[in-house]
Design a protein around this motif. Structure first.
Motif, PDB file in Angstrom:
ATOM      1  N   ALA A  58       0.092  -0.633  -0.157  1.00  8.14           N
ATOM      2  CA  ALA A  58       0.349   0.813  -0.105  1.00  8.14           C
ATOM      3  C   ALA A  58      -0.500   1.512   0.955  1.00  8.14           C
ATOM      4  CB  ALA A  58       0.096   1.433  -1.474  1.00  8.14           C
ATOM      5  N   THR A  59      -1.690   0.993   1.211  1.00  6.61           N
ATOM      6  CA  THR A  59      -2.572   1.657   2.179  1.00  6.61           C
ATOM      7  C   THR A  59      -2.148   1.376   3.629  1.00  6.61           C
ATOM      8  OG1 THR A  59      -4.053  -0.233   2.029  1.00  6.61           O
ATOM      9  CG2 THR A  59      -4.591   1.684   0.677  1.00  6.61           C
ATOM     10  N   LEU A 113       9.485  -3.389  -4.398  1.00  4.38           N
ATOM     11  CA  LEU A 113       8.482  -2.320  -4.454  1.00  4.38           C
ATOM     12  C   LEU A 113       7.214  -2.791  -5.169  1.00  4.38           C
ATOM     13  CD1 LEU A 113      10.321   1.005  -5.333  1.00  4.38           C
ATOM     14  CD2 LEU A 113       8.696   0.675  -3.494  1.00  4.38           C
ATOM     15  N   PHE A 148       2.952   0.147   3.028  1.00  3.98           N
ATOM     16  CA  PHE A 148       3.692  -0.847   2.242  1.00  3.98           C
ATOM     17  C   PHE A 148       4.095  -2.063   3.069  1.00  3.98           C
ATOM     18  CE2 PHE A 148       4.341   3.244   0.190  1.00  3.98           C
ATOM     19  CZ  PHE A 148       3.893   2.962  -1.083  1.00  3.98           C
ATOM     20  N   ALA A 186       3.592  -2.821  -3.387  1.00  2.00           N
ATOM     21  CA  ALA A 186       2.593  -1.835  -3.825  1.00  2.00           C
ATOM     22  C   ALA A 186       1.202  -2.246  -3.369  1.00  2.00           C
ATOM     23  CB  ALA A 186       2.626  -1.693  -5.343  1.00  2.00           C
ATOM     24  N   GLY A 187       0.975  -3.549  -3.286  1.00  2.00           N
ATOM     25  CA  GLY A 187      -0.335  -4.047  -2.848  1.00  2.00           C
ATOM     26  C   GLY A 187      -0.667  -3.676  -1.421  1.00  2.00           C
TER      27      GLY A 187
END
Lengths: 178, 184
Positions: B140-141, B133, B144, B137-138
């Motif tokens: 997320a846009t 995760l 994921f 997170a990098g």
């Protein structure tokens, strides 16, 4: 309160060294994880779990330390006018306390906003938050930057403490001696 | 009738023979290469699933990673910006050509990604993992998934993407790696 040359109470000294040691371990875990995560993902996850729970211990210890510091004042140096140095030392300590809170809290928020559920032995220990990917990214950035700044300040703090006697003729190591 | 020199006749005969003999081989090779594709993607039957390779990330030290997904995911990626439950994505790490060393995979369940990995023994179980995760997170846009733009491009028939990562070893590639080159 003038405590003369008495060091900090034992609880505060223990928490200080525990926190220092655990911060060093945390940095080490991050470094090792970067090396092994692809070859040994199971161990990598174990390291990250360790990172999380050590973070929780650091947060709890720092809360306890701040609470104790409200009760116990810093031992005085009894060595004349060092107001500027003491002010600088205070600023550095406040910054480190603030950074410890920032690093640990953003670390938890980052994972919580990514939908991660914190469980210890099957028991949920932190409330589950709604997914918030953008907020998680911001938390991750703050977590990383604050961790590096904290590491730099901690290293500076250690160097200044060790060199204090040589530079100013006044040793301060006795304050935290175990 | 054109008079041909005997040397030329020999060459023409040899060329025609070679063409006749090699044509079936070429057809078979072509079938093997192109017959097992969807949207021009290579088909890989592995881990008990039919997968399609939609992206490759090559590293500066010669190692590479290959991204694979299912036909269902390709179909879903064509029209959705968020991948549906049941989507599986595999990332095979090759430290030398041939068999992958570590296989990472992710599967969406109830709107959240679960992660897993295995080396020699296939294990398709997934669960929320903090280590995975944190890295994802990098992205997320893009749900994921770092390679979601490549996945969408592959799903719309633009073929597989190939990216170049300037980091060797096991260092994670930057997010920019996956946007640095247009799909092939």
């Amino acid at each position: 309160m003038d405590r003369g040359h008495s060091p900090y109470p034992v609880a505060l000294r223990l928490i200080h060294w525990l926190t220092a040691g655990l911060i060093a371990v945390q940095l080490g875990l991050v470094g090792v994880n970067a090396l092994i995560y692809e070859d040994a993902p199971v161990w990598s996850e174990a390291l990250v779990q360790g990172h999380i729970w050590i973070g929780l211990i650091i947060l709890s210890a720092t809360l306890a330390r701040v609470g104790l510091r409200l009760v116990y004042a810093s031992p005085t140096l009894n060595c004349g006018n060092l107001a500027l140095h003491e002010r600088l030392a205070s600023i550095m300590h406040y910054m480190m306390y603030g950074l410890i809170f920032a690093v640990t809290i953003t670390g938890f928020l980052k994972l919580a906003w990514l939908g991660y559920q914190f469980e210890l032995f099957g028991v949920v220990v932190l409330p589950e938050l709604d997914l918030a990917p953008q907020a998680a990214i911001t938390a991750q950035q703050i977590h990383t930057i604050a961790a590096y700044v904290l590491a730099a300040l901690a290293a500076g703090h250690a160097i200044i403490a060790l060199q204090h006697g040589r530079l100013l003729g006044i040793s301060v190591l006795w304050k935290m001696k175990l | 009738m054109i008079e041909l020199s005997s040397r030329y006749r020999q060459f023409a005969t040899a060329f025609a023979s070679a063409t006749v003999l090699l044509a079936p081989v070429a057809i078979m090779v072509g079938y093997a290469g192109n017959g097992n594709t969807a949207n021009g993607l290579s088909r890989v039957d592995r881990y008990g699933i039919t997968l399609f390779a939609y992206a490759t990330v090559r590293r500066s030290d010669g190692t590479y990673r290959r991204m694979l997904t299912t036909t269902d995911a390709l179909a879903a990626a064509r029209s959705n910006s968020v991948l549906p439950d049941g989507t599986r994505i595999f990332m095979e790490s090759y430290y030398r050509p041939g068999e992958p060393s570590t296989v990472f995979h992710m599967m969406k369940q109830q709107g959240k990604w679960g992660y897993g990995s295995f080396t020699s023994n296939t294990d398709l179980n997934v669960r929320p993992q903090a280590s995975c995760l944190s890295c994802h997170a990098g992205a997320a846009t893009t749900d994921f998934v770092y390679t979601l733009p490549s996945l969408k491009a592959a799903a719309s028939g633009k073929g597989a993407s190939e990216f170049s990562c300037n980091r060797g070893g096991r260092a994670p590639c930057s997010r920019e790696t996956y946007t640095s080159a247009p799909p092939r």
